[in-house]
Motif scaffolding. Structure first.
Motif, PDB file in Angstrom:
ATOM      1  N   GLY A  39      -0.875  40.015  20.546  1.00 36.49           N
ATOM      2  CA  GLY A  39       0.138  41.112  19.987  1.00 36.49           C
ATOM      3  C   GLY A  39      -0.316  41.694  18.735  1.00 36.49           C
ATOM      4  N   LYS A  40      -1.419  41.771  18.383  1.00 30.53           N
ATOM      5  CA  LYS A  40      -2.111  41.997  17.091  1.00 30.53           C
ATOM      6  C   LYS A  40      -2.514  43.608  17.322  1.00 30.53           C
ATOM      7  N   GLU A  41      -2.511  44.262  16.318  1.00 26.38           N
ATOM      8  CA  GLU A  41      -3.192  45.660  16.466  1.00 26.38           C
ATOM      9  C   GLU A  41      -4.614  45.852  16.499  1.00 26.38           C
ATOM     10  N   ILE A  42      -5.193  46.563  17.168  1.00 29.65           N
ATOM     11  CA  ILE A  42      -6.708  46.612  17.387  1.00 29.65           C
ATOM     12  C   ILE A  42      -7.141  47.588  16.505  1.00 29.65           C
ATOM     13  N   LYS A  43      -8.059  47.107  15.655  1.00 21.73           N
ATOM     14  CA  LYS A  43      -8.530  48.012  14.271  1.00 21.73           C
ATOM     15  C   LYS A  43      -9.756  48.994  14.674  1.00 21.73           C
ATOM     16  N   LYS A  61      -0.418  53.134  19.398  1.00 19.26           N
ATOM     17  CA  LYS A  61      -1.575  52.243  18.822  1.00 19.26           C
ATOM     18  C   LYS A  61      -1.905  51.476  19.879  1.00 19.26           C
ATOM     19  N   ARG A  62      -2.972  50.771  19.946  1.00 19.52           N
ATOM     20  CA  ARG A  62      -3.510  49.845  20.788  1.00 19.52           C
ATOM     21  C   ARG A  62      -3.458  48.499  20.132  1.00 19.52           C
ATOM     22  N   TYR A  63      -2.957  47.666  21.159  1.00 20.09           N
ATOM     23  CA  TYR A  63      -2.604  46.098  20.701  1.00 20.09           C
ATOM     24  C   TYR A  63      -3.266  45.239  21.639  1.00 20.09           C
ATOM     25  N   TYR A  64      -3.724  43.929  21.108  1.00 15.62           N
ATOM     26  CA  TYR A  64      -4.091  42.740  22.164  1.00 15.62           C
ATOM     27  C   TYR A  64      -3.028  42.449  22.772  1.00 15.62           C
ATOM     28  N   GLN A  65      -3.096  42.380  24.120  1.00 19.10           N
ATOM     29  CA  GLN A  65      -1.715  42.007  24.894  1.00 19.10           C
ATOM     30  C   GLN A  65      -1.614  40.376  24.717  1.00 19.10           C
ATOM     31  N   ALA A  66      -2.500  39.694  24.836  1.00 23.14           N
ATOM     32  CA  ALA A  66      -2.572  38.294  24.378  1.00 23.14           C
ATOM     33  C   ALA A  66      -1.792  37.738  23.124  1.00 23.14           C
ATOM     34  N   ASP A 118     -11.035  39.219  21.533  1.00 28.27           N
ATOM     35  CA  ASP A 118      -9.760  38.895  20.581  1.00 28.27           C
ATOM     36  C   ASP A 118     -10.730  37.923  19.699  1.00 28.27           C
ATOM     37  N   LYS A 119     -10.912  38.110  18.206  1.00 32.24           N
ATOM     38  CA  LYS A 119     -11.523  37.452  17.457  1.00 32.24           C
ATOM     39  C   LYS A 119     -10.482  36.081  16.751  1.00 32.24           C
ATOM     40  N   GLU A 120      -9.343  36.174  17.013  1.00 32.70           N
ATOM     41  CA  GLU A 120      -8.383  35.396  16.702  1.00 32.70           C
ATOM     42  C   GLU A 120      -8.305  34.118  17.769  1.00 32.70           C
ATOM     43  N   LEU A 121      -8.102  34.609  18.896  1.00 32.72           N
ATOM     44  CA  LEU A 121      -8.011  33.665  20.186  1.00 32.72           C
ATOM     45  C   LEU A 121      -9.135  33.375  20.598  1.00 32.72           C
TER      46      LEU A 121
END
Length: 108
Positions: free
Chosen positions: A104-108, A97-102, A77-80
């Motif tokens: 909650g953002k969508e995986i592109k 759709k796939r999301y980062y669990q930590a 996760d680039k944000e975290l």
């Protein structure tokens, strides 16, 4: 023989969580559901002594990228700036759709 559900896809950016390459990041080059492994660019390099052939006309010692267990890598996760797990959510129209669990953002 079991076929494992691998949530990672080709092109995903992952970080190694365990082993000799712990902390390194790279892109997923290939997935192997039968063995529950993925090949990651620049991770788990092995040296192989080869005879001259079409790929390597000179022969010699070649570095190859070997598969690594899925449990040893996590999607990055680039944000975290850390590894996360993947969760799925249903969107209208019945598509998942796939999301980062930590985060909650969508995986592109």
């Amino acid at each position: 023989m079991d076929i494992y559900k691998i949530r990672l896809k080709k092109g995903d950016l992952v970080i190694v969580r365990a082993g000799k390459d712990k902390g390194k990041t790279g892109k997923v080059l290939n997935t192997y559901p039968k063995t529950n492994k993925v090949t990651v660019e620049g991770i788990n390099l092995a040296k192989r002594h080869t005879k001259p052939n079409r790929e390597h006309p000179q022969g010699g010692i070649v570095e190859l990228t070997r598969p690594i267990l899925v449990s040893k890598v996590g999607i990055y996760d680039k944000e975290l700036k850390k590894a996360s797990r993947i969760s799925y959510r249903s969107v209208t129209g019945g598509e998942k759709k796939r999301y980062y669990q930590a985060s909650g953002k969508e995986i592109k």
